[in-house]
Design a protein around this motif. Sequence first.
Motif: not given
Length: 481
Positions: A167-168, A275-276, A305-308, A311-314
């Motif tokens: 995770n991020c 983040g997003s 670095a960012f989250s999956g 807003l990436l939607g995964g």
Amino acid sequence: MIEHPASAHDQVSARLRLLPSVDALLRTVAASELIDIVSRERLAEVARAVLDGMRAELRSDDDSAHDGDDSRTRLLDEAMRRIARDVRASEERGLRRVINATGVVLHTNLGRAPLSDSARRRIADEAAGYCTLEYDLASGERGRRAPRVEELLKQITGAEAALVVNNCAAATVLVLAALAADGETIISRGELVEIGGDFRIPDVMRQSGTRMVEVGTTNRTRLSDYEQAITERTRLVARVHPSNFRVVGFTHAPALDELATLCHARGVTLFEDAGSGLLSGMSDIGLTDEPLIPASIRLGADVVAFSGDKLLGGPQAGIIVGRADLIERIRRTPLTRALRADKLVLAALEATLEAHARGTAHTEIPALRMLGETEAASHTRAAAFADRLRAATDEPQLDIEIIRDEAAIGGGSAPLVRLPSAALALRHPAFTADDFARRLRMYRPPIVARVREERVLVNLRAVSESEEDELLAGVVTTSEC
Ligand SMILES: *Cc1c(COP(=O)(O)O)cnc(C)c1O
């Protein structure tokens, strides 16, 4: 002869003797069905706990509360009823699909982004069994983990290299530990954020072994503040996106490219925790101050670095992109092995990234489609659903109204963005709004709705079209007295 009334003590002992044994309970037909679900040992455990509870009740029960009808059968039935209830209750604590009628699209407690159809299929068809996780088919030898995901990330973001972890939060710890544990990391005081619960930037810095050097103030940090803080011990300048809050008014932070120019002139690495994970613009819904990952790379961030699952939607994942030599250094640290993503995540992420690469993310990826729904479309959909609901219910007392509501992005992203929506406001004179909402949660599949001003609000923004029939049946069923 005079009958001596039995003492209270004797009465209790007599009652206790009527309680069934664990063995007797396990021999019942009802128990044999439960044994098939949870095993004999587990059911015996539940039965012992239930009997303990009943024994305590019988002991404390005073005569007046006691109906004198403690026949063996009644106690056995009561024990079986409680056992079945407890078995069901522990099953309910398992992971279950729910219908999200809250209007919060990236609802952290409900699993953030719902996966696209192709991501779900990819997990089931390609990754659930054996797969080419670390296997090269051409050579028949061990291969690299997730080369396709990395390729897609490079293609979409324009970065030289990519790496995926759990995770991020893990990604941030990893970047700091790999690139700055032997020195200092400079950060603006305006970015010392807490991203929910246990993730606080100063703590993360400490944990990663880097020495944090704060510059500027909460609302204003200048380029010269960073410049003056750089020494030969500086390894990183960190820019952390304040995802879940905004400082408004008299504020300043240098632009990312200014910071990049400074860092590169002084031989320091620029790291952005974005983040997003926004991969393409969404200014149409007012999303103007979320970092766009390809822009961060273009403007000179060395590592981002960012989250999956925002807003990436995964799926839940932490994605690190940036300069090849730096990503390679990160990849080689032992911590990477401890934080790596599993095959199910990589499969879902691959399918999600393919949609981004094709340019069809805004229609294919559920979270992005939901966020993009216009207010007019939301009203039309709510009105049509209300009509269907009125036609389907025989409950004349159920009050159904369409009201204006605001949906939210959620997931700690863009707190100021409001998504004007319509919602159904439901009221039933037979129960309170809290009771009604609880009945909806107890329905299968559970329906999670909000309560406001004594009404249950059902917002359809995060409900997929394929769930509408279930939602309708759930509201009809739970509103029957
Ligand atoms: C959400 C967020 C994180 C944590 O991401 P997870 O994927 O939930 O671990 C870290 N940094 C920023 C800026 C965030 O917005």
